[in-house]
Design a protein around this motif. Structure first.
Motif, short mmCIF file in Angstrom:
data_model
loop_
_atom_site.label_atom_id
_atom_site.label_comp_id
_atom_site.label_asym_id
_atom_site.label_seq_id
_atom_site.Cartn_x
_atom_site.Cartn_y
_atom_site.Cartn_z
N GLU A 89 0.84 -1.20 0.00
CA GLU A 89 0.00 0.00 0.00
C GLU A 89 0.88 1.24 0.00
O GLU A 89 1.88 1.30 0.70
CB GLU A 89 -0.91 -0.01 1.22
N VAL A 90 0.50 2.23 -0.82
CA VAL A 90 1.19 3.51 -0.86
C VAL A 90 0.19 4.57 -0.40
O VAL A 90 -0.84 4.77 -1.05
CB VAL A 90 1.71 3.84 -2.27
N SER A 142 1.63 8.95 -11.97
CA SER A 142 2.74 9.42 -12.79
C SER A 142 3.94 8.50 -12.60
O SER A 142 4.30 8.17 -11.46
CB SER A 142 3.12 10.86 -12.41
N HIS A 143 4.55 8.09 -13.69
CA HIS A 143 5.62 7.09 -13.67
C HIS A 143 6.90 7.69 -14.24
O HIS A 143 6.97 8.03 -15.42
CB HIS A 143 5.18 5.88 -14.49
N ARG A 178 -1.14 12.29 -8.05
CA ARG A 178 -1.55 11.85 -6.71
C ARG A 178 -0.59 10.78 -6.20
O ARG A 178 -0.35 10.67 -5.01
CB ARG A 178 -2.98 11.32 -6.75
N TYR A 179 -0.06 10.00 -7.15
CA TYR A 179 0.91 8.97 -6.82
C TYR A 179 2.04 9.03 -7.84
O TYR A 179 1.80 9.08 -9.04
CB TYR A 179 0.27 7.58 -6.80
N LEU A 180 3.27 9.03 -7.34
CA LEU A 180 4.45 9.15 -8.19
C LEU A 180 5.29 7.89 -8.04
O LEU A 180 5.73 7.55 -6.93
CB LEU A 180 5.25 10.39 -7.78
N GLY A 214 1.67 10.54 -2.82
CA GLY A 214 2.20 9.25 -2.39
C GLY A 214 3.31 8.83 -3.34
O GLY A 214 3.13 8.88 -4.56
N VAL A 215 4.46 8.43 -2.81
CA VAL A 215 5.62 8.09 -3.64
C VAL A 215 5.99 6.63 -3.43
O VAL A 215 6.13 6.16 -2.29
CB VAL A 215 6.83 8.98 -3.29
N LEU A 216 6.15 5.91 -4.55
CA LEU A 216 6.70 4.56 -4.53
C LEU A 216 8.04 4.63 -5.25
O LEU A 216 8.11 4.88 -6.45
CB LEU A 216 5.77 3.57 -5.22
#
Length: 228
Positions: free
Chosen positions: A24-25, A80-81, A148-150, A180-182
């Motif tokens: 979970e991120v 976003s990747h 929202r998530y990177l 949120g960053v992975l």
């Protein structure tokens, strides 16, 4: 709501490279994903963003089942990747690269505020920039899209350690805005030092999930993270 992976499996070729991964991120937090080469870390990020298709489990963001959506639609929802290899548009200027994802001038200005170095090169073609500056452009362009998530895959690749040290605090700044960053990173000690959560993947499976400090203090776990 978080970005949630539940029992995700990814196949490439004849067999799975990711098997039953759950993690979970959370918004505003950094999850650092480490593991030896070939563990499946890149494939996991690609499955989240839609570069490759997962064949089992669930990938969800809020009420959205991301597996049913194209890569473009996932990006519009805020995934976003930042892939390996500094994906720039070399013939475009720094400003033109940022305008590709930004909705307005304010988004460009906010992205540039993370990297004051780029303001001096705003009119330069990105092919003329150093490797570190090019990586700044890639990160700034991702941030300008208001993610929202990177997902960040090995941003240190090909960079001098001193340049990577310059970039690390910026990831924390991005997370502090609620993103949120992975983060997948070969410099595990540095990446874990700023993370809220740590995940180790070996052989396509999660072998550890917990506090970064616990991983950093356990020599056996850390060796597994590097060597498998």
């Amino acid at each position: 709501m978080s970005l949630v992976l539940d029992d995700v499996t990814v196949r490439r070729g004849i067999g799975p490279v990711i098997s039953g991964v759950s993690l979970e991120v959370a918004p505003g937090e950094i999850t650092t994903l480490v593991g030896p080469n070939g563990a499946g870390k890149t494939s996991l990020l690609e499955a989240i963003s839609g570069v490759v298709t997962s064949v089992g489990g669930q990938i969800r963001m809020d009420d959205h089942d991301l597996q049913k959506l194209s890569r473009r639609k996932r990006a519009k929802l805020g995934v976003s990747h930042v892939e390996q290899g500094r994906m720039i548009f070399p013939s475009l200027t720094v400003h033109e690269n940022l305008k590709i994802t930004a909705r307005n001038k304010a988004d460009v200005d906010e992205a540039l505020s993370l990297f004051p170095e780029l303001e001096k090169r705003i009119g330069s073609q990105t092919m003329l920039l150093s490797g570190g500056e090019q990586q700044m452009v890639v990160l700034a362009r991702a941030f300008a899209s208001k993610p929202r998530y990177l997902l960040i895959d090995e941003m240190s690749l090909g960079l001098a350690p001193v340049v990577f040290l310059r970039l690390i605090p910026t990831i924390k700044q991005i997370a502090d805005t609620g993103v949120g960053v992975l983060l997948v990173e070969q410099f595990a000690h540095l990446a874990l030092s700023m993370a809220n959560h740590a995940v180790v993947v070996t052989g396509g499976r999660v072998s550890f999930q917990g506090a970064p400090a616990e991983l950093l203090s356990d020599g056996d776990l850390l060796r597994e993270a590097y060597l498998g």
